[in-house]
Design a protein around this motif. Structure first.
Motif, PDB file in Angstrom:
ATOM      1  N   ASN A 242       0.923  -1.253  -0.023  1.00  0.00           N
ATOM      2  CA  ASN A 242       0.110   0.081  -0.033  1.00  0.00           C
ATOM      3  C   ASN A 242       0.751   1.271  -0.065  1.00  0.00           C
ATOM      4  O   ASN A 242       0.097   2.355  -0.110  1.00  0.00           O
ATOM      5  N   ASP A 243       2.183   1.246   0.105  1.00  0.00           N
ATOM      6  CA  ASP A 243       2.959   2.349   0.080  1.00  0.00           C
ATOM      7  C   ASP A 243       3.065   2.988  -1.307  1.00  0.00           C
ATOM      8  O   ASP A 243       3.963   2.331  -2.101  1.00  0.00           O
ATOM      9  N   GLU A 244       2.627   4.165  -1.442  1.00  0.00           N
ATOM     10  CA  GLU A 244       2.838   4.710  -2.936  1.00  0.00           C
ATOM     11  C   GLU A 244       3.918   5.717  -2.889  1.00  0.00           C
ATOM     12  O   GLU A 244       4.065   6.246  -4.023  1.00  0.00           O
ATOM     13  N   ALA A 245       4.721   5.905  -1.886  1.00  0.00           N
ATOM     14  CA  ALA A 245       5.840   6.985  -1.559  1.00  0.00           C
ATOM     15  C   ALA A 245       6.866   6.503  -2.627  1.00  0.00           C
ATOM     16  O   ALA A 245       7.402   5.495  -2.631  1.00  0.00           O
ATOM     17  N   GLU A 246       7.400   7.764  -3.362  1.00  0.00           N
ATOM     18  CA  GLU A 246       8.595   7.579  -3.999  1.00  0.00           C
ATOM     19  C   GLU A 246      10.006   7.645  -3.222  1.00  0.00           C
ATOM     20  O   GLU A 246       9.897   8.261  -2.134  1.00  0.00           O
TER      21      GLU A 246
END
Length: 309
Positions: A242-246
């Motif tokens: 679920n982690d969408e961070a770049e």
């Protein structure tokens, strides 16, 4: 398919050894290695010696030869002295980084993204790999001795990898960091990777190769195994999480510089006089030199003391 750590992946011989018999072999190795000082002495804890014994099926001569090679490598290469600023250029794209989460067994996770390869220097790439290994080991919790590799194959093509780098990676991992890899997950590897895998697999000993698992985003069994292994709310979306961070190299640099302080603290020799400036005597016993390297492929999972045991 089990993805978690096991108490032992040893053969029946090791299982038959009593604790006092293992300690006897550790003591034998200490005598064969001879006196050490400074960081090399710190490296050679009983647990460190036992890892090399496990990697060579508790054969004292073979394990001694293996450990002496590592001691010479550590003396010459000085992996514990590599710092973030030495490898920052290699790291800036996030081609390898230690995630800010661990798996459900407490193992640190190294994320690898072949598509983010940004340099041509084999020397630089291996130096950064070694830095990442040292960093992962120093971040092992007290009850864990292995790490996880998560390899993201999205956007992959064959220009992103090198046979030479892969061969050297296998050499560093197997010869100088035995017992450290718990599992390597190759996620969504494309068909074009298969020919390369056929070339690369022979570089791995059978025990290491058995830890390589292929998982796919469209496979229900892969999804189940990932969920068994990780809290998916923390895992990058590239692996179904679920982690969408770049990847943010500036934030990562801050983490690594703090870890560099931790690394320096661990390796600090309290008695400066104990750190010899001369190369240690690591000449192998003549009987060790005749050891047949054909059997130097046994790598067995087992717990050991941290951090660089």
């Amino acid at each position: 398919m089990s993805t978690g750590p096991t108490k032992s992946m040893s053969n029946g011989f090791e299982n038959s050894l009593r604790p006092e018999e293992k300690q006897t072999k550790i003591d034998e190795m200490r005598k064969l290695i001879g006196p050490l000082s400074g960081k090399l002495d710190l490296y050679c804890s009983d647990a460190s010696i036992s890892r090399y014994l496990m990697a060579r099926s508790w054969n004292v001569k073979k394990a001694t030869k293996m450990l002496k090679t590592t001691l010479k490598w550590r003396f010459d290469y000085k992996p514990e002295e590599i710092r973030w600023d030495d490898v920052a250029i290699e790291a800036e794209t996030g081609k390898i980084y230690r995630s800010n989460y661990k798996d459900k067994y407490g193992r640190p996770v190294l994320v690898m993204r072949p598509r983010c390869q940004n340099t041509k220097s084999i020397k630089g790439q291996i130096k950064y790999l070694v830095y990442c290994m040292e960093n992962a080991v120093i971040n092992l919790p007290e009850d864990q001795e292995q790490m996880v590799w998560l390899i993201d194959f999205h956007g992959f093509n064959l220009s992103h990898i090198s046979v030479k780098v892969t061969k050297e990676t296998a050499h560093v991992l197997q010869d100088h960091y035995p017992e450290r890899l718990g599992i390597a997950i190759l996620y969504d590897a494309p068909k074009i990777f298969e020919p390369f895998w056929k070339i690369a697999k022979p570089f791995l000993d059978p025990k290491t190769a058995s830890k390589v698992k292929f998982m796919y985003s469209d496979d229900p069994n892969s999804k189940k195994m990932m969920e068994e292994l990780f809290d998916m709310s923390l895992v990058e979306s590239a692996f179904g999480g679920n982690d969408e961070a770049e990847f943010d190299v500036n934030k990562y640099a801050e983490r690594m510089r703090e870890d560099d302080k931790k690394l320096s603290s661990f390796w600090k020799i309290k008695d400066d006089n104990s750190a010899s400036s001369a190369q240690p005597t690591l000449t192998a016993d003549p009987s060790l030199e005749s050891t047949n390297s054909d059997s130097d492929s046994e790598v067995i999972d087992e717990k050991a003391e941290k951090p660089f045991s």
